[in-house]
Scaffold this motif. Structure first.
Motif, PDB file in Angstrom:
ATOM      1  N   ALA A  11      15.959  -2.858  50.443  1.00 57.11           N
ATOM      2  CA  ALA A  11      16.677  -3.276  51.636  1.00 57.11           C
ATOM      3  C   ALA A  11      18.166  -3.302  51.335  1.00 57.11           C
ATOM      4  O   ALA A  11      18.589  -3.400  50.190  1.00 57.11           O
ATOM      5  N   TRP A  15      22.310  -8.070  55.902  1.00 57.87           N
ATOM      6  CA  TRP A  15      21.195  -8.320  56.808  1.00 57.87           C
ATOM      7  C   TRP A  15      21.308  -7.478  58.077  1.00 57.87           C
ATOM      8  O   TRP A  15      20.299  -7.088  58.665  1.00 57.87           O
ATOM      9  N   PHE A  16      22.547  -7.185  58.501  1.00 65.20           N
ATOM     10  CA  PHE A  16      22.723  -6.374  59.703  1.00 65.20           C
ATOM     11  C   PHE A  16      22.379  -4.918  59.440  1.00 65.20           C
ATOM     12  O   PHE A  16      21.644  -4.284  60.208  1.00 65.20           O
ATOM     13  N   LYS A  19      18.708  -3.799  59.289  1.00 64.86           N
ATOM     14  CA  LYS A  19      17.959  -3.625  60.536  1.00 64.86           C
ATOM     15  C   LYS A  19      18.262  -2.307  61.237  1.00 64.86           C
ATOM     16  O   LYS A  19      17.619  -1.982  62.229  1.00 64.86           O
ATOM     17  N   ASN A  21      18.408   1.715  61.788  1.00 67.13           N
ATOM     18  CA  ASN A  21      17.603   2.888  61.447  1.00 67.13           C
ATOM     19  C   ASN A  21      18.367   3.770  60.457  1.00 67.13           C
ATOM     20  O   ASN A  21      19.578   3.943  60.579  1.00 67.13           O
ATOM     21  N   HIS A 232      16.912   1.657  68.317  1.00 69.01           N
ATOM     22  CA  HIS A 232      16.898   0.403  69.058  1.00 69.01           C
ATOM     23  C   HIS A 232      18.325   0.039  69.454  1.00 69.01           C
ATOM     24  O   HIS A 232      19.284   0.678  69.005  1.00 69.01           O
ATOM     25  N   ILE A 234      20.266  -2.228  68.439  1.00 73.55           N
ATOM     26  CA  ILE A 234      21.121  -2.550  67.292  1.00 73.55           C
ATOM     27  C   ILE A 234      21.701  -1.284  66.670  1.00 73.55           C
ATOM     28  O   ILE A 234      22.812  -1.303  66.123  1.00 73.55           O
ATOM     29  N   ASP A 235      20.992  -0.168  66.785  1.00 74.95           N
ATOM     30  CA  ASP A 235      21.524   1.095  66.268  1.00 74.95           C
ATOM     31  C   ASP A 235      22.722   1.557  67.102  1.00 74.95           C
ATOM     32  O   ASP A 235      23.705   2.076  66.554  1.00 74.95           O
TER      33      ASP A 235
END
Length: 265
Positions: A11, A15-16, A19, A21, A232, A234-235
């Motif tokens: 990961a 944190w952003f 998430k 892609n 999504h 957020i992308d």
């Protein structure tokens, strides 16, 4: 029977970004970095780097952590600073003139601008690449960008096989020594072992190609997907941020009258 246990995947330290892609990560990095190649001034590069560090801090990566994780970038930036300062285009007052070395106010300015620009381009690229899972990226390239599955997954499998070369080299060396073939000339031994490694790699690639054809890669039949890759909201937010960073940085340079076209030196 329906369970598919998997080991935890890498990961991102943010944190952003974790998430986002993988395909959006790549597109966003290009949108953010490409405009910076056309500008060579301290204001645009410095403001872009400052905005990136602040956004990374908000996203969970402290500035000192980002700088520590990207230390090779700063070695390259220092090399750019020295080379442009010592051998760059001369302008302004002469500070040092010694043989081929001409240090002027202009060369120092553009040396600093080049070093900061290297950081502004490379730091976010490195942070975005950390924790990027190759399998997720391949799934996104095939499902979102409609890239040929045979080419994408073949390249992914080839990358995975690179990790086996060291073990194959060691196994070939032990095998040759067990047959009494490892005590000759070092150069000849290395060449012979390299040829054996080439043969092993070709055989493995042939088996892999046959297995991929058997699983329908490259055919006309739609393939089932174990992982579904989709974009999504957020992308979209991430890509908007990546576009806004160079626009703000270049806008500040234009407003202050310091913008300089990089390819006009």
């Amino acid at each position: 029977m329906d369970a598919r246990p998997e080991s935890s995947r890498p990961a991102s330290p943010s944190w952003f970004v974790a998430k986002v892609n993988p395909v959006a990560r790549v597109i966003g990095a290009l949108l953010m970095c490409i405009p910076m190649f056309f500008s060579l001034d301290v204001v645009s590069a410095g403001s872009a780097l400052a905005i990136e560090l602040v956004l990374l801090w908000i996203g969970g990566v402290a500035p000192w952590t980002a700088l520590r994780r990207t230390w090779p970038v700063w070695i390259a930036a220092l090399g750019s600073l020295l080379s442009v300062t010592l051998y760059g285009s001369a302008s302004g007052a002469v500070l040092l003139d010694w043989g081929w070395i001409h240090v002027t106010e202009g060369s120092v300015y553009y040396g600093v601008a080049t070093a900061v620009r290297v950081g502004a381009i490379a730091v976010p690229s490195v942070i975005l690449a950390l924790g990027l899972d190759p399998t997720d990226l391949a799934d996104g390239l095939v499902q979102i960008l409609r890239c040929p599955s045979r080419f994408v997954y073949g390249g992914l499998a080839g990358m995975r096989m690179f990790t086996l070369l060291q073990e194959d080299w060691r196994a070939l060396g032990l095998s040759r020594r067990s047959r009494g073939l490892g005590d000759g000339n070092a150069v000849g031994r290395a060449l012979s072992q390299a040829f054996g490694l080439l043969v092993v790699s070709i055989r493995r690639a042939t088996r892999l190609a046959t297995a991929m054809e058997a699983r329908g890669f490259g055919g006309d039949t739609p393939l089932s997907r174990v992982r579904v890759s989709a974009l999504h909201p957020i992308d979209a937010v991430f890509c908007v941020i990546c576009v806004a960073i160079p626009l703000v940085a270049l806008g500040l340079a234009l407003a202050t009258g310091t913008w300089h076209f990089a390819f006009s030196l």
